[in-house]
Design a protein around this motif. Sequence first.
Motif, short mmCIF file in Angstrom:
data_model
loop_
_atom_site.label_atom_id
_atom_site.label_comp_id
_atom_site.label_asym_id
_atom_site.label_seq_id
_atom_site.Cartn_x
_atom_site.Cartn_y
_atom_site.Cartn_z
N ARG A 51 0.85 -1.19 0.00
CA ARG A 51 0.00 0.00 0.00
C ARG A 51 0.89 1.25 0.00
N ALA A 52 0.42 2.31 -0.63
CA ALA A 52 1.14 3.58 -0.69
C ALA A 52 2.56 3.40 -1.22
N SER A 53 2.70 2.61 -2.27
CA SER A 53 4.02 2.39 -2.87
C SER A 53 3.89 2.37 -4.39
N PHE A 54 5.01 2.59 -5.07
CA PHE A 54 5.07 2.55 -6.52
C PHE A 54 5.90 1.33 -6.92
N THR A 55 5.26 0.33 -7.51
CA THR A 55 5.95 -0.86 -7.97
C THR A 55 5.99 -0.85 -9.49
N ASP A 226 9.91 -0.01 -5.96
CA ASP A 226 9.91 -1.46 -5.88
C ASP A 226 9.92 -1.96 -7.32
N LEU A 227 10.91 -2.73 -7.68
CA LEU A 227 11.10 -3.14 -9.07
C LEU A 227 10.94 -4.65 -9.19
N VAL A 228 10.16 -5.06 -10.18
CA VAL A 228 10.01 -6.48 -10.52
C VAL A 228 10.42 -6.63 -11.97
N ILE A 229 11.39 -7.50 -12.24
CA ILE A 229 11.83 -7.75 -13.61
C ILE A 229 11.21 -9.05 -14.09
#
Length: 270
Positions: A51-55, A226-229
């Motif tokens: 919550r309240a994050s940029f992924t 927050d990074l997802v590859i």
Amino acid sequence: MSVAEAPRARTAAAAAAPRGTAAVAALSIEGVSYSYGARRALNAVSFSVQRASFTALLGLNGAGKSTLVALITRLFGLPTGRISIFGDDIGRNPGAALRQLGVVFQPRTLDLDLSVMQNLQYHAALHGIGRGEARSRAEALLTRIGLADRAGHKVRDLSGGQMRRLEIARALLHRPRLLLLDEATVGLDVKARAELIGHVRRLVIDEGVGVLWTTHLFDEIEPSDDLVILHQGRVLARGELAQITAETGTADLHAAFRQLTGGDSAGAAP
């Protein structure tokens, strides 16, 4: 290859979450797989959006990003795994889950022959929002995105960037706590891209919205994201950029991506 997510500070809106809910992710994806016939599009994909994050979900065209979006929004049925939004399983309790989700799809879905306000009012009606309340919310959102003076204009008269901002306003009309944007900057010029990304990032800070932003463009990623590859249907890494570069022993995102994908960076912007 996976990089463990480290705890990080959240905004005041996240800190103010009701007692007992702070540990519940805005979006949780667990072991999700999907195939088109014999072709595996997603393979045991797992990650979360707080919550309240940029992924940022980064992957080349064909990585499986849009398939995942279709599964989250229930355009496709989920054959394997589990997806939940603020703890509500989209399979067992889809109404409660999807009421908390706002979506901006890659293809534009506005009615070009309706006015800006009419598009918003129509969407509000689909969510059961009364006409007076819908107009009040729409006016506030249009002011926020800088389109208050275009409320009576037909959508076809807007620029590409203005249309995208309108789609974000529409997605926020029912006041969701999670916003999903699939390649939202496709077709926009550099200025419009920067303005759109800035607007979404401010929503995280000001409104406490959790955001999942899918992209194939490296320059849309910030170090604190927050990074997802995602590559060929698999999650290769997740965490903050510094974690991923440390884990891969590389100097920057481009180098880390090339190493993780075996040098496959065709189509990714510098």
